[in-house]
Design a protein around this motif. Structure first.
Motif, short mmCIF file in Angstrom:
data_model
loop_
_atom_site.label_atom_id
_atom_site.label_comp_id
_atom_site.label_asym_id
_atom_site.label_seq_id
_atom_site.Cartn_x
_atom_site.Cartn_y
_atom_site.Cartn_z
N GLU A 50 0.83 -1.20 0.00
CA GLU A 50 0.00 0.00 0.00
C GLU A 50 0.87 1.26 0.00
OE1 GLU A 50 -3.35 2.43 -0.08
OE2 GLU A 50 -3.08 0.32 -0.57
N ARG A 51 1.94 1.24 0.76
CA ARG A 51 2.87 2.37 0.77
C ARG A 51 3.41 2.64 -0.63
NH1 ARG A 51 8.03 2.53 -0.24
NH2 ARG A 51 9.36 4.04 0.73
N ASN A 52 3.84 1.58 -1.30
CA ASN A 52 4.38 1.74 -2.65
C ASN A 52 3.33 2.26 -3.63
OD1 ASN A 52 6.87 0.95 -1.81
ND2 ASN A 52 6.72 -1.14 -2.61
N LYS A 53 2.09 1.80 -3.51
CA LYS A 53 1.01 2.32 -4.37
C LYS A 53 0.83 3.81 -4.17
CE LYS A 53 -1.86 -1.76 -4.71
NZ LYS A 53 -3.14 -2.37 -4.32
N ARG A 54 0.85 4.23 -2.93
CA ARG A 54 0.63 5.65 -2.64
C ARG A 54 1.79 6.51 -3.12
NH1 ARG A 54 -2.80 6.16 2.90
NH2 ARG A 54 -4.26 4.50 2.41
N ILE A 55 3.01 6.02 -2.99
CA ILE A 55 4.18 6.80 -3.37
C ILE A 55 4.40 6.80 -4.88
CG2 ILE A 55 6.71 6.89 -3.24
CD1 ILE A 55 6.43 5.96 -0.32
N PHE A 56 4.35 5.61 -5.48
CA PHE A 56 4.76 5.49 -6.88
C PHE A 56 3.60 5.54 -7.89
CE2 PHE A 56 8.07 3.14 -4.46
CZ PHE A 56 9.10 4.04 -4.67
N ASP A 57 2.40 5.16 -7.46
CA ASP A 57 1.26 5.13 -8.39
C ASP A 57 0.22 6.19 -8.09
OD1 ASP A 57 2.49 2.91 -9.48
OD2 ASP A 57 1.28 1.48 -8.33
N ASP A 58 0.43 6.96 -7.01
CA ASP A 58 -0.53 7.97 -6.59
C ASP A 58 -1.93 7.37 -6.48
OD1 ASP A 58 -1.14 10.51 -5.69
OD2 ASP A 58 -1.78 11.17 -7.69
N ALA A 59 -2.01 6.19 -5.87
CA ALA A 59 -3.28 5.48 -5.69
C ALA A 59 -3.33 4.94 -4.28
CB ALA A 59 -3.39 4.34 -6.69
N LYS A 60 -4.54 4.71 -3.80
CA LYS A 60 -4.66 4.10 -2.49
C LYS A 60 -5.95 3.29 -2.42
CE LYS A 60 -6.81 7.87 0.10
NZ LYS A 60 -6.67 8.72 1.27
#
Length: 100
Positions: A50-60
């Motif tokens: 989830e951290r990686n999605k928020r940082i790299f994909d701008d998604a949550k």
């Protein structure tokens, strides 16, 4: 506070406390101990994803979706062990109360 794994609990203040508790959990039921150990790893893994999605994909994702993924990972990791062989994979994913 959240009801998961058959108990109400709150995530401790730091990750070290979680790991110490998971390694020293004093449960009469070996099944519950194995389940908790897998759950701790699944929680850390899901938070990392989830951290990686928020940082790299701008998604949550919402919290319930993350919890469902945690449950799925735990079921995937434990369903074929000797402690959980009595249940099918779909039982593991659908009804956590059978494990307790």
């Amino acid at each position: 506070m959240r009801l998961e794994f058959g108990v109400y609990w709150v995530w401790p203040k730091d990750d070290q406390t979680v790991l110490l508790h998971a390694s020293g959990i004093n449960s009469k039921k070996e099944r519950r101990k194995k389940l908790w150990n897998a759950a701790v790893i699944a929680i850390f893994w899901s938070i990392w994803i989830e951290r990686n999605k928020r940082i790299f994909d701008d998604a949550k994702e919402d919290l319930n979706s993350i919890w469902e993924k945690v449950k799925y990972l735990v079921a995937l990791w434990v369903y074929d062990t000797r402690f959980f062989k009595d249940f099918s994979f779909s039982d593991h994913c659908r009804d956590w109360s059978i494990w307790m």
